[in-house]
Design a protein around this motif. Structure first.
Motif, PDB file in Angstrom:
ATOM      1  N   SER A  25      32.958  14.995  -5.848  1.00 49.88           N
ATOM      2  CA  SER A  25      32.502  15.731  -4.662  1.00 49.88           C
ATOM      3  C   SER A  25      32.086  17.127  -4.998  1.00 49.88           C
ATOM      4  O   SER A  25      31.711  18.007  -3.907  1.00 49.88           O
ATOM      5  CB  SER A  25      33.295  15.634  -3.452  1.00 49.88           C
ATOM      6  OG  SER A  25      33.587  14.256  -3.150  1.00 49.88           O
ATOM      7  N   GLY A  26      32.558  17.677  -6.038  1.00 48.60           N
ATOM      8  CA  GLY A  26      32.322  18.904  -6.328  1.00 48.60           C
ATOM      9  C   GLY A  26      33.421  20.041  -6.271  1.00 48.60           C
ATOM     10  O   GLY A  26      33.160  21.109  -6.452  1.00 48.60           O
ATOM     11  N   LEU A  27      34.309  19.631  -5.899  1.00 46.83           N
ATOM     12  CA  LEU A  27      35.756  20.210  -5.659  1.00 46.83           C
ATOM     13  C   LEU A  27      36.403  20.510  -6.990  1.00 46.83           C
ATOM     14  O   LEU A  27      36.497  19.564  -7.817  1.00 46.83           O
ATOM     15  CB  LEU A  27      36.639  19.519  -4.728  1.00 46.83           C
ATOM     16  CG  LEU A  27      37.603  20.652  -3.948  1.00 46.83           C
ATOM     17  CD1 LEU A  27      37.002  21.420  -2.892  1.00 46.83           C
ATOM     18  CD2 LEU A  27      38.404  19.682  -2.982  1.00 46.83           C
ATOM     19  N   ARG A  28      36.803  21.720  -7.479  1.00 48.33           N
ATOM     20  CA  ARG A  28      37.613  21.974  -8.783  1.00 48.33           C
ATOM     21  C   ARG A  28      39.075  21.288  -8.460  1.00 48.33           C
ATOM     22  O   ARG A  28      39.850  21.810  -7.534  1.00 48.33           O
ATOM     23  CB  ARG A  28      37.659  23.341  -9.006  1.00 48.33           C
ATOM     24  CG  ARG A  28      36.697  23.792  -9.734  1.00 48.33           C
ATOM     25  CD  ARG A  28      36.725  25.403 -10.048  1.00 48.33           C
ATOM     26  NE  ARG A  28      37.892  25.730  -9.294  1.00 48.33           N
ATOM     27  CZ  ARG A  28      37.751  26.834  -8.629  1.00 48.33           C
ATOM     28  NH1 ARG A  28      36.970  27.951  -8.855  1.00 48.33           N
ATOM     29  NH2 ARG A  28      38.838  27.352  -7.905  1.00 48.33           N
ATOM     30  N   THR A  29      39.459  20.171  -9.022  1.00 46.61           N
ATOM     31  CA  THR A  29      40.801  19.676  -8.620  1.00 46.61           C
ATOM     32  C   THR A  29      41.407  19.544  -9.928  1.00 46.61           C
ATOM     33  O   THR A  29      41.201  19.443 -11.051  1.00 46.61           O
ATOM     34  CB  THR A  29      40.601  18.134  -8.073  1.00 46.61           C
ATOM     35  OG1 THR A  29      40.236  17.192  -9.009  1.00 46.61           O
ATOM     36  CG2 THR A  29      39.994  18.175  -6.669  1.00 46.61           C
ATOM     37  N   SER A  30      42.869  19.454  -9.552  1.00 41.81           N
ATOM     38  CA  SER A  30      43.817  19.252 -10.732  1.00 41.81           C
ATOM     39  C   SER A  30      44.921  18.534 -10.344  1.00 41.81           C
ATOM     40  O   SER A  30      45.234  18.172  -9.049  1.00 41.81           O
ATOM     41  CB  SER A  30      44.423  20.650 -11.041  1.00 41.81           C
ATOM     42  OG  SER A  30      44.763  20.933 -12.413  1.00 41.81           O
ATOM     43  N   SER A  31      45.701  17.786 -11.203  1.00 40.23           N
ATOM     44  CA  SER A  31      46.805  16.776 -10.992  1.00 40.23           C
ATOM     45  C   SER A  31      47.993  16.942 -11.828  1.00 40.23           C
ATOM     46  O   SER A  31      47.856  17.608 -12.997  1.00 40.23           O
ATOM     47  CB  SER A  31      46.394  15.395 -11.025  1.00 40.23           C
ATOM     48  OG  SER A  31      45.931  15.075 -12.115  1.00 40.23           O
ATOM     49  N   ILE A  32      49.229  16.546 -11.477  1.00 41.17           N
ATOM     50  CA  ILE A  32      50.512  16.517 -12.110  1.00 41.17           C
ATOM     51  C   ILE A  32      51.312  15.567 -11.805  1.00 41.17           C
ATOM     52  O   ILE A  32      50.941  15.219 -10.482  1.00 41.17           O
ATOM     53  CB  ILE A  32      50.935  17.941 -11.880  1.00 41.17           C
ATOM     54  CG1 ILE A  32      51.991  18.344 -12.920  1.00 41.17           C
ATOM     55  CG2 ILE A  32      51.271  18.218 -10.613  1.00 41.17           C
ATOM     56  CD1 ILE A  32      52.559  19.580 -13.213  1.00 41.17           C
ATOM     57  N   THR A  33      52.082  15.173 -12.540  1.00 38.92           N
ATOM     58  CA  THR A  33      52.868  13.950 -12.430  1.00 38.92           C
ATOM     59  C   THR A  33      54.224  14.424 -12.819  1.00 38.92           C
ATOM     60  O   THR A  33      54.650  14.955 -13.756  1.00 38.92           O
ATOM     61  CB  THR A  33      52.573  12.749 -13.334  1.00 38.92           C
ATOM     62  OG1 THR A  33      51.140  12.213 -12.984  1.00 38.92           O
ATOM     63  CG2 THR A  33      53.471  11.562 -13.050  1.00 38.92           C
TER      64      THR A  33
END
Length: 189
Positions: free
Chosen positions: A29-37
Motif C-alpha cells: 500500500s506504499g507504507l514504510r513498514t517494519s516487523s520484529i519477532t
C-alpha cells in the motif's frame, strides 16, 4: 516515530502469519513498514538463553517461578530496545510478533488472583519504566482454543531453538488454557 502494533495470542494462533500478512499488505500500500519477532532466539545473547529455557534445559516449568522467567523475557526486549527504536524511527508502521503482552500472559497464567494482579503490574513497571521499552499503540490478540493450538503446534516446522516437537510452553494444554485466560482478561481491561 511510527505507529506500533503488537500481535499477541497463544501458540499456534497465527501471530507470525498475521504479522507477515500485515507487513506485506501495508508495504504494498506504499507504507514504510517494519516487523520484529520476540523472542529473537539466535539474534540476541538473552534470546539464545530463552531458547535453552524453552528446550527444557533449565528444568520443568512447574519448578520455575514466573519472576525470573519474566525478567529474562523483559531483559531480551531491553537488549533489543535500540533496534525497536531504530525500526520505529525508520518506518511508519512497526508490527511485532509477540511483545510485552506475551510476558503478561505466559507468566501470569501461572499465578492466581491478587498475586497475578500484582505480578502483572510489576511486569508493566519492569518493561515500560525500568527497561524503557516503547508501548505499542495497538495490541491485537488472536484468540484460539487451546485444543486447536495444540493441533496447529503439532504441524509446525522444526524450530532451531529446540530439539523437541513442542517447546516447554507448547507441550502443556492446561497451561495454554491459562495463558488464553490471561489474554482474555487483559482484553477486558
Amino acid at each position: 516515530m511510527s505507529y506500533f502494533v503488537a500481535i499477541e495470542g497463544i501458540d499456534g494462533s497465527g501471530k507470525g502469519t498475521q504479522t507477515a500478512a500485515l507487513h506485506e499488505h501495508f508495504q504494498q500500500s506504499g507504507l514504510r513498514t517494519s516487523s520484529i519477532t520476540f523472542p529473537r532466539y539466535g539474534e540476541t545473547l538473552i534470546g539464545r538463553q530463552i531458547g535453552r529455557f524453552l528446550d527444557g534445559q533449565f528444568g520443568e516449568l512447574q519448578h520455575l517461578h514466573p519472576i525470573p522467567i519474566s525478567m529474562m523475557y523483559a531483559a531480551e526486549r531491553f537488549e533489543s530496545r535500540e533496534l525497536i527504536f531504530e525500526k520505529l524511527n525508520g518506518s511508519e508502521l512497526l508490527i511485532s510478533d509477540r511483545y510485552v503482552g506475551s510476558n503478561f500472559a505466559h507468566q501470569g497464567a501461572r499465578l492466581k488472583g491478587t498475586e497475578r494482579a500484582e505480578f502483572l503490574e510489576w511486569i508493566q513497571k519492569l518493561e515500560y519504566e525500568v527497561f524503557g521499552v516503547p508501548r505499542p499503540n495497538l495490541v491485537i490478540v488472536l484468540d484460539l482454543p487451546a485444543e486447536v493450538s495444540a493441533e496447529r503446534v503439532a504441524m509446525k516446522n522444526a524450530r532451531h531453538y529446540t530439539e523437541q516437537v513442542t517447546d516447554l510452553y507448547e507441550s502443556d494444554c492446561d497451561y495454554l488454557l491459562g495463558v488464553r485466560e490471561v489474554y482474555l482478561e487483559l482484553c477486558e481491561q
